[in-house]
Design a protein around this motif. Structure first.
Motif, mmCIF file in Angstrom:
data_model
loop_
_atom_site.group_PDB
_atom_site.id
_atom_site.type_symbol
_atom_site.label_atom_id
_atom_site.label_comp_id
_atom_site.label_asym_id
_atom_site.label_seq_id
_atom_site.Cartn_x
_atom_site.Cartn_y
_atom_site.Cartn_z
ATOM 1 N N MET A 1 0.840 -1.196 0.000
ATOM 2 C CA MET A 1 0.000 0.000 0.000
ATOM 3 C C MET A 1 0.883 1.258 0.000
ATOM 4 O O MET A 1 1.956 1.267 0.570
ATOM 5 C CB MET A 1 -0.907 -0.012 1.221
ATOM 6 N N THR A 2 0.398 2.275 -0.652
ATOM 7 C CA THR A 2 1.143 3.533 -0.701
ATOM 8 C C THR A 2 0.149 4.685 -0.834
ATOM 9 O O THR A 2 -1.058 4.461 -0.932
ATOM 10 C CB THR A 2 2.121 3.534 -1.895
ATOM 11 N N TRP A 3 0.668 5.865 -0.824
ATOM 12 C CA TRP A 3 -0.145 7.036 -1.103
ATOM 13 C C TRP A 3 0.250 7.595 -2.460
ATOM 14 O O TRP A 3 1.372 7.356 -2.929
ATOM 15 C CB TRP A 3 -0.009 8.071 0.026
ATOM 16 N N CYS A 48 7.428 4.983 0.521
ATOM 17 C CA CYS A 48 6.313 5.471 1.343
ATOM 18 C C CYS A 48 5.984 4.455 2.438
ATOM 19 O O CYS A 48 5.841 3.259 2.165
ATOM 20 C CB CYS A 48 5.091 5.691 0.446
ATOM 21 N N ASN A 50 3.327 4.710 4.316
ATOM 22 C CA ASN A 50 1.886 4.672 4.489
ATOM 23 C C ASN A 50 1.430 5.339 5.783
ATOM 24 O O ASN A 50 0.451 4.907 6.397
ATOM 25 C CB ASN A 50 1.418 3.198 4.447
ATOM 26 N N GLY A 52 0.395 8.546 6.083
ATOM 27 C CA GLY A 52 -0.754 9.404 5.805
ATOM 28 C C GLY A 52 -0.629 10.844 6.274
ATOM 29 O O GLY A 52 -1.568 11.619 6.114
ATOM 30 N N GLU A 65 -4.801 7.724 -0.534
ATOM 31 C CA GLU A 65 -4.305 6.370 -0.357
ATOM 32 C C GLU A 65 -4.592 5.610 -1.650
ATOM 33 O O GLU A 65 -5.632 5.856 -2.292
ATOM 34 C CB GLU A 65 -5.050 5.718 0.818
ATOM 35 N N ASP A 66 -3.712 4.712 -2.044
ATOM 36 C CA ASP A 66 -3.865 4.130 -3.390
ATOM 37 C C ASP A 66 -5.226 3.461 -3.593
ATOM 38 O O ASP A 66 -5.804 3.546 -4.674
ATOM 39 C CB ASP A 66 -2.703 3.192 -3.750
#
Ligand code: SF4
Ligand code: SF4
Length: 117
Positions: A1-3, A48, A50, A52, A65-66
């Motif tokens: 997960m990434t932004w 990243c 994650n 936020g 957020e992706d």
């Protein structure tokens, strides 16, 4: 997960996000291929963590957020990841203080890119 930084950042680039990122994974493109990498900032998805914290700092509401990226900005997820193909052409920008946009400017920018939220 990434932004992901979406095209709502384009030509806005006030860099409020850069200041708060704890791992310095928000980059500007310094290369010549501006048609592939337009004037916005990019998040390296491999760096990243994650956290936020960048999202509320973005006055243009450009960071998602992706898994939450609106469909109209789907291509921007891949564009952020494309940084990995040419990492040497990116750097962490110097932060410049810029005036914050008005609510009307924020809405106009969203409309320009076909996004309503
Ligand atoms: S704070 Fe938002 S608009 Fe400003 S550079 Fe970062 S992502 Fe772009
Ligand atoms: S989510 Fe955290 S680590 Fe990722 S770009 Fe934003 S501030 Fe940096």
């Amino acid at each position: 997960m990434t932004w992901v930084i979406t095209r709502l950042c384009r030509d806005c680039v006030d860099q409020g996000c850069v200041e708060v990122c704890p791992v310095d994974c928000i980059y500007v493109y310094d290369g010549e291929d501006k048609s592939t990498f337009p004037n916005q900032l990019y998040i390296d998805p491999e760096e990243c963590i994650n956290c936020g914290v960048c999202e509320p700092e973005c006055p243009w509401e450009a960071i998602f957020e992706d898994e939450q990226v609106p469909p109209v900005f789907t291509d921007d997820t891949g564009l952020n990841a494309k940084i990995l193909d040419d990492k040497d052409s990116f750097s962490v920008p110097e932060v410049e203080e810029k005036p914050k946009p008005s609510p009307q400017q924020i809405e106009e920018n969203k409309t320009k890119w076909g996004y309503s939220a």
